[in-house]
Write a protein that holds these residues in place. Sequence first.
Motif, PDB file in Angstrom:
ATOM      1  N   HIS A  26      24.122 -16.305 -15.257  1.00  0.00           N
ATOM      2  CA  HIS A  26      25.523 -15.909 -15.357  1.00  0.00           C
ATOM      3  C   HIS A  26      26.441 -16.967 -14.760  1.00  0.00           C
ATOM      4  CE1 HIS A  26      24.007 -11.510 -15.548  1.00  0.00           C
ATOM      5  NE2 HIS A  26      24.236 -11.971 -16.762  1.00  0.00           N
ATOM      6  N   MET A  27      25.996 -17.577 -13.662  1.00  0.00           N
ATOM      7  CA  MET A  27      26.792 -18.645 -13.045  1.00  0.00           C
ATOM      8  C   MET A  27      26.949 -19.816 -14.014  1.00  0.00           C
ATOM      9  SD  MET A  27      25.772 -19.158  -9.071  1.00  0.00           S
ATOM     10  CE  MET A  27      25.941 -17.873  -7.848  1.00  0.00           C
ATOM     11  N   MET A  28      25.831 -20.238 -14.607  1.00  0.00           N
ATOM     12  CA  MET A  28      25.868 -21.371 -15.536  1.00  0.00           C
ATOM     13  C   MET A  28      26.791 -21.065 -16.716  1.00  0.00           C
ATOM     14  SD  MET A  28      22.675 -23.233 -17.471  1.00  0.00           S
ATOM     15  CE  MET A  28      22.943 -24.622 -18.596  1.00  0.00           C
ATOM     16  N   ASN A  31      30.687 -22.827 -16.740  1.00  0.00           N
ATOM     17  CA  ASN A  31      30.921 -23.767 -17.829  1.00  0.00           C
ATOM     18  C   ASN A  31      31.999 -23.261 -18.786  1.00  0.00           C
ATOM     19  OD1 ASN A  31      29.038 -26.190 -17.718  1.00  0.00           O
ATOM     20  ND2 ASN A  31      27.580 -24.539 -17.374  1.00  0.00           N
ATOM     21  N   PHE A  32      32.087 -21.928 -18.940  1.00  0.00           N
ATOM     22  CA  PHE A  32      33.145 -21.368 -19.781  1.00  0.00           C
ATOM     23  C   PHE A  32      34.524 -21.723 -19.219  1.00  0.00           C
ATOM     24  CE2 PHE A  32      36.208 -17.864 -20.315  1.00  0.00           C
ATOM     25  CZ  PHE A  32      36.365 -17.893 -21.691  1.00  0.00           C
ATOM     26  N   GLN A  58      30.402 -31.974 -22.236  1.00  0.00           N
ATOM     27  CA  GLN A  58      29.242 -31.621 -21.422  1.00  0.00           C
ATOM     28  C   GLN A  58      29.246 -30.131 -21.080  1.00  0.00           C
ATOM     29  OE1 GLN A  58      28.930 -34.026 -17.904  1.00  0.00           O
ATOM     30  NE2 GLN A  58      27.160 -32.905 -17.113  1.00  0.00           N
ATOM     31  N   CYS A  59      30.391 -29.610 -20.650  1.00  0.00           N
ATOM     32  CA  CYS A  59      30.489 -28.198 -20.275  1.00  0.00           C
ATOM     33  C   CYS A  59      30.373 -27.295 -21.505  1.00  0.00           C
ATOM     34  CB  CYS A  59      31.810 -27.933 -19.550  1.00  0.00           C
ATOM     35  SG  CYS A  59      31.915 -28.722 -17.921  1.00  0.00           S
ATOM     36  N   LEU A  60      30.904 -27.735 -22.634  1.00  0.00           N
ATOM     37  CA  LEU A  60      30.804 -26.949 -23.863  1.00  0.00           C
ATOM     38  C   LEU A  60      29.348 -26.802 -24.296  1.00  0.00           C
ATOM     39  CD1 LEU A  60      32.212 -25.476 -26.189  1.00  0.00           C
ATOM     40  CD2 LEU A  60      32.404 -27.692 -27.363  1.00  0.00           C
ATOM     41  N   VAL A  61      28.603 -27.904 -24.244  1.00  0.00           N
ATOM     42  CA  VAL A  61      27.177 -27.861 -24.588  1.00  0.00           C
ATOM     43  C   VAL A  61      26.427 -26.977 -23.591  1.00  0.00           C
ATOM     44  CG1 VAL A  61      25.061 -29.236 -24.769  1.00  0.00           C
ATOM     45  CG2 VAL A  61      27.190 -30.092 -25.766  1.00  0.00           C
TER      46      VAL A  61
END
Length: 321
Positions: A200-202, A206-207, A55-58
């Motif tokens: 930038h937060m997103m 997620n990174f 999910q975070c990678l996508v």
Amino acid sequence: MATTNKYTKLFICSTGIFVCYFYFGMLQEKITRGQYGDGENREKFTYMFALVFIQCLVNYIFAKMILLTVMKQGEDTTRTVYYSLSALTYLLAMVCSNMALQFVNYPTQVIGKAGKPIPVMVLGVLLGKKIYPIRKYIFIFLIVIGVALFMYKDGNVSKKQAESQLSVGELLLLLSLTMDGLTSAVQERMRAEHNSKSGHMMLNMNFWSVIFSSTVILISGELFEFIRFLQRYPSTIWHITTFSMAGAFGQYFIFLTVAEFGPLPCSIITTTRKFFTVLGSILIFGNNLSLRQWLSTLIVFLGLFLDAMYGNDKSKKGTVK
């Protein structure tokens, strides 16, 4: 003409949020609460860190594409430690929320997570020294009452196993809410000190979530178990992929709504969609609610709606927007 275009754009954003998160919620319940296999070999999906990793990678890939093409926000000066801390709490919140679905149904998870303003406000007062108007405390109190009524166990619950499962699920939801509150507290510091932008937060949260979750699934061996699970049940690959894409597109529509129309319309839209997601879960998965739970659901969403409409006092210094 300009007004017509504005309402058209708002309709598109609202529809995007509703559709994406409705599909997201239904797939989340299907993946985490579904039974896989036949007969005595039936099993459940238990690979929560792997699910959150995908999910975070996508989300990261999607955010990168958006920042490069649509949502250009200039240079980011936010300290890395803020992103890593908020990513850690954000990751734990998602994992606990997904794990809770192994013990409670989706309506219970949504109602429990609807209490997010509670830890956000408490930690805002304790850590951020925020000042809130009295009416906000009243609206949050409504949410507390509604959540407490919903979670209350009726006297006819007698099986110790069921009680144990419910208590574990509720504990996981409580941990998830606490992590949500800590994430919001760090994000407030980021906005105050660096004026951090949503894109930038997103991207960065997620990174770092990808870094943390990949480390966990590699060290614990969950990655290899997860791959074997997908090999046994290949249809799950499509569910997880579309689940992650729906979440990424949903986040984009939320950011677009906030940018174009402000946080108030976005809060009203997201609050409304949660209510209809609960209804969808009841109709599709047969998660029946008692009269008391229906009443408490209405109280929770009434508190959320009032808080979205009237909870903030822009004229008062220190108030959270």
